[in-house]
Design a protein around this motif. Structure first.
Motif, short mmCIF file in Angstrom:
data_model
loop_
_atom_site.label_atom_id
_atom_site.label_comp_id
_atom_site.label_asym_id
_atom_site.label_seq_id
_atom_site.Cartn_x
_atom_site.Cartn_y
_atom_site.Cartn_z
N TYR A 314 1.57 8.44 2.52
CA TYR A 314 2.57 7.46 2.11
C TYR A 314 1.96 6.47 1.13
CZ TYR A 314 6.40 8.50 5.36
OH TYR A 314 7.47 9.07 6.01
N GLY A 315 2.77 5.99 0.21
CA GLY A 315 2.41 4.84 -0.58
C GLY A 315 2.93 3.61 0.14
N ILE A 316 2.12 2.54 0.18
CA ILE A 316 2.51 1.33 0.89
C ILE A 316 2.38 0.14 -0.06
CG2 ILE A 316 2.07 -0.17 2.87
CD1 ILE A 316 0.88 2.21 4.33
N SER A 317 3.41 -0.65 -0.14
CA SER A 317 3.40 -1.86 -0.96
C SER A 317 4.05 -2.98 -0.16
CB SER A 317 4.16 -1.64 -2.27
OG SER A 317 5.56 -1.53 -2.02
N ALA A 318 4.08 -4.16 -0.76
CA ALA A 318 4.73 -5.29 -0.09
C ALA A 318 6.23 -5.06 0.08
CB ALA A 318 4.48 -6.57 -0.88
N ARG A 319 6.79 -4.14 -0.72
CA ARG A 319 8.23 -3.85 -0.65
C ARG A 319 8.56 -2.79 0.40
NH1 ARG A 319 6.56 -3.42 -5.58
NH2 ARG A 319 6.95 -1.19 -5.65
N GLY A 320 7.57 -2.03 0.86
CA GLY A 320 7.84 -1.01 1.87
C GLY A 320 7.09 0.27 1.60
N LEU A 321 7.64 1.38 2.10
CA LEU A 321 7.00 2.68 2.04
C LEU A 321 7.65 3.56 0.98
CD1 LEU A 321 6.78 3.43 5.89
CD2 LEU A 321 5.06 2.36 4.44
N PHE A 322 6.83 4.34 0.31
CA PHE A 322 7.34 5.27 -0.70
C PHE A 322 6.44 6.50 -0.72
CE2 PHE A 322 4.39 2.33 -2.63
CZ PHE A 322 3.59 3.13 -3.44
#
Length: 504
Positions: A314-322
């Protein structure tokens, strides 16, 4: 334990026999497909299998499970047990290179599986709650959700370090020290001796096995054995204890660890905990894959800033998972290979079979659509998804690629993948029909809309009571919508990551 080993020998033998039968059926199906596509008879390999030792033979082991289990159990009790030499082979790594795998005999695999399960259950309460790999009470989704929930609406300092050749490089002196520590693991003397025998096992590749030119393992854990899984968790247990004593949150899946702290001072302490763990254990940090400490933020800060990071596919950022770009790239490569194989490769190499394509039908395109649907949906049909999404009808299962990516927070990237898929197939079809036209057989290429809805296929002409293919194009967004609904309704305890996506 003797009875457990016997039952496991029977189960493993049955699984190997069933897998062998499935492989033979698959080979026959591929040979049939090859002949249909090219008009050239497809050969099927010999069904005769040569085993390096009779303990690798599933028929022998199944018939003699009781005798084998009794003999092994006596050897374990007497401290004389040692596994048969393992067969060494290599498998490609998602990141490049190859990973050495040890194939142990069926009885030895049964011993490793039974022992690892017993030790895992016995020591479950001793393990960190932030350790998620190879446990019956936790899984990869829990690890991902833990990190997602740890990202707060403030400064998030992220520490992500990768160990160099983790499974192959754990020093035996360090593992033996842990195995002898009562505070680290609850284990009997006989069980400890069995684990040591696996740690120092002999092995050889296929060509050297018949000559008995075996090598002794002197470092690392035997990948391919269940024993390796338990040892991988044990080796990092001291690090878990150190990290739990610090301010912040962390999640560990085998050797893949992410730590989130909310001050630079705490992040530095976590980083030093990794370094100290390496000094004590003999492990090494992979500098190329270890970005160290940074701030997770969409806007530049005075400290090194990154907008996202990768964890377990998974990609993880402050906005969520992608879906991480690395996974998207591997997925496009896999699907591009399938598209080329079904639509172009065979007719380009051997010439087209003109009976397989015509007005309102293209059996190779139908086969491709079915294969892609299986990759995305894990065996579910378009009707299964439609009934579940619109009417809530219970799905028989939730597997496949999009079952694993049910945690994604947005679908924009998936919509782009849907568009890429249609575009790539249309490009391949243009090349396919050009080759076919060169052989005097003109076929009209369907437009994008017709391809998406399956209107290009004349179902009223070619369907019958036993054959009714679904020509609609599979959709990442549609599969994600079903997986997302399944996640909120039933959770993800029964969802499995597909084998063709490497997330660790």
């Amino acid at each position: 334990m003797q009875n457990a080993i016997k039952q496991k020998i029977k189960k493993l033998s049955t699984q190997i026999l069933e897998r062998g039968e499935l492989n033979r059926k698959t080979a026959a199906e591929y040979a049939e497909k090859f002949e249909k596509r090219t008009g050239i008879p497809g050969g099927v390999g010999s069904a005769k299998i040569s085993y390096p030792h009779k303990h690798f033979d599933p028929l022998y082991c199944k018939r003699n499970a009781n005798f084998l289990a009794k003999t092994i159990w006596l050897k374990i009790q007497n401290g004389q047990y040692a596994p048969q030499p393992a067969l060494r082979f290599e498998v490609p790594k998602a990141s490049g290179g190859k990973r050495p795998i040890m194939q142990f005999s069926i009885p030895d695999s049964a011993v490793a599986s039974v022992l690892n399960r017993r030790l895992t259950l016995r020591n479950l309460k001793n393990q960190s709650g932030n350790s998620y790999a190879y446990r019956p009470d936790r899984n990869v989704f829990d690890a991902i959700l833990k990190i997602k929930s740890a990202i707060l609406n403030k400064r998030n300092f992220v520490i992500q370090l990768d160990f160099e050749n983790y499974f192959d490089s754990i020093p035996h002196t360090y593992l033996l020290k842990l195995l002898r520590s009562r505070s680290m693991v609850t284990i009997s003397d006989a069980e400890r001796q069995v684990i040591i025998s696996f740690l120092t096992h002999r092995y050889a590749n296929k060509s050297a096995y018949s000559k008995k030119a075996f090598t002794h393992r002197d470092n690392g854990t035997p990948q391919g054995s269940a024993i390796s899984l338990g040892l991988a968790n044990l080796a990092n247990h001291p690090l878990d204890c150190e990290l739990e004593a610090l301010n912040g949150q962390f999640s560990r899946y085998a050797d893949d660890t992410v730590v989130l702290c909310y001050s630079y001072e705490d992040a530095l302490k976590a980083y030093h905990a990794f370094v100290a763990h390496c000094d004590k254990s003999g492990l090494k940090i992979n500098q190329k894959k270890s970005p160290g400490i940074w701030i997770l933020s969409d806007v530049p800060e005075e400290f090194r800033t990154l907008k996202e990071f990768k964890f377990l596919g998974y990609g993880i950022s402050a906005r969520g998972l992608f879906m991480h770009a690395d996974v998207v790239l591997r997925l496009k490569r896999k699907l591009s290979r399938l598209i080329n194989l079904y639509l172009v490769h065979y007719i380009e190499t051997h010439g087209p079979n003109l009976n397989r394509v015509g007005p309102g039908f293209d059996w190779d395109l139908i086969g491709l659509i079915s294969e892609i649907r299986n990759v995305l949906y894990g065996g579910l049909t378009e009707e299964n998804l439609e009934q579940f999404i619109k009417k809530g009808s219970r799905l028989p299962k939730m597997k496949g690629l999009m079952g694993f990516y049910a945690l994604l927070d947005e679908k924009d990237a998936l919509a782009e993948l849907d568009g890429w898929l249609v575009s790539t197939i249309r490009q391949a079809l243009a090349k396919r029909y050009k080759i076919i036209a060169a052989h005097g057989h003109k076929v009209s290429q369907p437009n994008a809309k017709s391809l998406i809805f399956g209107d290009w296929y004349s179902s009223y002409v070619y369907n019958n009571s036993t054959f009714a293919p679904d020509a609609r194009m599979p959709s990442f967004v549609r599969a994600w919508s079903a997986a997302r609904k399944y996640y909120f309704a039933f959770g993800l305890s029964n969802v499995e990551a597909p084998h063709y996506i490497a997330y660790y």
